[in-house]
Design a protein around this motif. Structure first.
Motif, short mmCIF file in Angstrom:
data_model
loop_
_atom_site.label_atom_id
_atom_site.label_comp_id
_atom_site.label_asym_id
_atom_site.label_seq_id
_atom_site.Cartn_x
_atom_site.Cartn_y
_atom_site.Cartn_z
N LEU A 1 -1.05 5.98 -11.73
CA LEU A 1 -2.10 5.14 -11.17
C LEU A 1 -1.70 3.67 -11.34
N PRO A 2 -1.57 2.91 -10.25
CA PRO A 2 -1.09 1.53 -10.37
C PRO A 2 -2.05 0.58 -11.06
N GLY A 3 -3.34 0.89 -11.09
CA GLY A 3 -4.30 0.01 -11.73
C GLY A 3 -5.69 0.62 -11.73
N LYS A 4 -6.63 -0.09 -12.39
CA LYS A 4 -8.00 0.40 -12.51
C LYS A 4 -8.99 -0.35 -11.64
N ARG A 5 -8.77 -1.65 -11.47
CA ARG A 5 -9.66 -2.47 -10.63
C ARG A 5 -8.80 -3.10 -9.54
N ALA B 1 0.83 -1.21 0.00
CA ALA B 1 0.00 0.00 0.00
C ALA B 1 0.86 1.26 0.00
N GLY B 2 1.99 1.23 0.71
CA GLY B 2 2.87 2.39 0.75
C GLY B 2 3.53 2.67 -0.59
N THR B 3 3.88 1.61 -1.32
CA THR B 3 4.45 1.79 -2.65
C THR B 3 3.43 2.41 -3.59
N ALA B 4 2.20 1.91 -3.54
CA ALA B 4 1.14 2.49 -4.37
C ALA B 4 0.90 3.95 -4.02
N ASP C 1 -7.01 -6.02 -11.74
CA ASP C 1 -5.68 -5.92 -12.34
C ASP C 1 -4.62 -5.48 -11.34
N THR C 2 -5.03 -5.24 -10.09
CA THR C 2 -4.10 -4.75 -9.08
C THR C 2 -4.48 -5.30 -7.71
N VAL C 3 -3.47 -5.66 -6.93
CA VAL C 3 -3.67 -6.09 -5.55
C VAL C 3 -2.73 -5.27 -4.66
N LEU C 4 -3.29 -4.63 -3.64
CA LEU C 4 -2.48 -3.89 -2.66
C LEU C 4 -2.44 -4.68 -1.36
N LEU D 1 -7.39 5.98 -4.35
CA LEU D 1 -7.56 5.38 -5.67
C LEU D 1 -8.95 5.63 -6.23
N THR D 2 -9.95 5.61 -5.34
CA THR D 2 -11.32 5.90 -5.78
C THR D 2 -11.42 7.32 -6.31
N LEU D 3 -10.80 8.26 -5.61
CA LEU D 3 -10.83 9.65 -6.04
C LEU D 3 -10.10 9.85 -7.36
N GLU D 4 -9.13 8.99 -7.64
CA GLU D 4 -8.36 9.10 -8.89
C GLU D 4 -9.00 8.33 -10.04
#
Length: 417
Positions: A151-155, A138-141, A247-250, A172-175
């Motif tokens: 943006l690291p991913g969409k879903r 989460a910190g890297t994202a 497409d992304t896991v945090l 991420l939701t805001l972005e």
């Protein structure tokens, strides 16, 4: 070999606050050793607000909070050696360092350890599946989005309900990304209640308690994850699997204090906090070496990191000035529904009130905190307590006078003695 009165390892919020406190206590020969290009630690990427409410009484963003202490350090002329790695520490308070100019050693009258913590990676979780692109802590994202604008991913699916993961769910939701769910293997959230409300509830993001990811699918890029409900032993329950196309896991699955230097110096450690064992002055088992902040135990709020660091800074200044007189210390212990207590020991006859920090094992409403100081007992009321939020109590010198030990227990009001 360079001699310094006080050397601080780490230029994050703990190191900066400790340096200012040591300087204001009359010790002006202070140096900060920081491995990043700029001081401030993780605060630089924490652009959300909520910082400073306890310490300054105002709500600030992370960079604003950092700048308060960076400005204070600069005003006092305290040198900060950035891009400098400390590779070794001895019990004689000799630090081996390296930077662009080469390798050097520094001998300090007192050392303050303020290295902070790191995130637990995916490799520590033993999750089945391949190693595709799209797996981030989460910190890297957070750094990708807030510092680099990527943006690291969409879903997105988030594993773990730590505060960084909750904040990134909102960010991420805001972005424009879609956060499908936040999975938490425990039966309670790991983050602050305010973050649960402001980051998940307000955005309609589901929090799945007693759930975990059992498989990650995808070869070049994450394609989906399989989640499952877990039982009381945290074992996945067959038949409860759900597949989420993403497409992304945090991963927001806990923080680990950076204590390699601490262990290298032979400083006694507490297995419950994964940090050093300290007294009320935050002095470790090796005289002249102090620890504070997330390297000692993981905090929820940076305000308490700063307050703890100021205690260590003042004590380090008193140590090199020959004014830190250690009296008889009494141990503190974790009682019912308490996982640990810090500091692990306090002076029996302190000159100032002593604040003890602890975490509970189970969430309770209408909680009673019972503190037994030898034959004396004090009780504190809390509307609710949760493992995700650190608690603290303050004891007066009169409470500690004549006590042989301290024990803290937390129960519901109905069963309190």
């Amino acid at each position: 070999m360079t001699d310094r009165r006080i050397a601080i390892v780490g230029g994050g919020p703990a190191g900066l606050a400790a340096a200012v406190a040591a300087y204001d206590a009359g010790e002006h020969d202070v140096v900060i050793l920081e491995r990043d290009p700029v001081p401030g630690g993780v605060l630089s990427q924490c652009i959300h607000n909520g910082f400073g409410l306890t310490r300054f009484g105002v709500s600030m963003t992370g960079p604003e909070y950092r700048d308060r202490f960076v400005t204070a350090v600069r005003q006092r002329g305290i040198p900060v050696l950035t891009d400098t790695f400390v590779t070794g520490l001895t019990q004689d308070r000799i630090l081996n360092c390296t930077n662009r100019e080469g390798i050097f050693s520094l001998r300090a009258g007192a050392v303050i350890l303020a290295m902070g913590c790191r995130e637990r990676p995916r490799g520590a979780l033993n999750i089945a599946g391949t190693r595709p692109a799209g797996l981030f802590s989460a910190g890297t994202a957070q750094k990708y989005v807030n510092i680099y604008g990527h943006l690291p991913g969409k879903r997105v699916v988030i594993l773990g309900s730590g505060d960084i993961g909750l904040i990134m769910a909102r960010r991420l939701t805001l972005e424009g990304a879609t956060v499908l769910c936040v999975c938490e293997i425990m039966d309670h959230p790991g983050g602050l209640r305010r973050n649960i409300v402001q980051c998940l509830d307000d955005f309609g993001i589901p929090l799945l308690l007693s759930h975990t990811i059992v498989e990650i699918r995808g070869r070049e890029r994450v394609e989906s994850v399989i989640t499952a409900q877990v039982d009381c032993t945290r074992t996945p329950i067959p038949g409860t699997e759900t597949e989420w196309s993403c497409d992304t896991v945090l991963f927001s699955v806990g923080l680990i204090p950076e204590n390699e230097l601490t262990r290298q110096a032979g400083i006694p450690m507490d297995p419950r906090t994964r940090g050093a064992t300290v007294d009320g002055n935050r002095q470790t088992g090796v005289p002249g070496i102090f620890a504070c902040g997330n390297v000692l135990h993981v905090h929820d709020l940076v305000d308490f990191v700063s307050l703890e660091a100021e205690t260590a800074g003042k004590a380090a200044a008193a140590f090199v000035q020959g004014k830190l007189l250690s009296g008889n210390c009494i141990p503190s212990a974790a009682g019912e529904n308490v996982s640990y207590v810090l500091p692990q020991q306090v002076e029996q006859t302190p000159s100032e009130p002593q604040t003890l920090y602890f975490r509970v094992r189970q969430s309770l409403r209408d909680a009673v905190i019972t503190v037994r100081c030898g034959e004396k007992t004090r009780r504190f009321r809390r509307t609710a307590v949760s493992p995700g939020e650190m608690e603290h109590v303050t004891l007066t010198p009169a409470d500690l006078e004549g006590a042989s030990d301290i024990r803290i227990s937390v129960t519901s009001r109905e069963v309190s003695p």
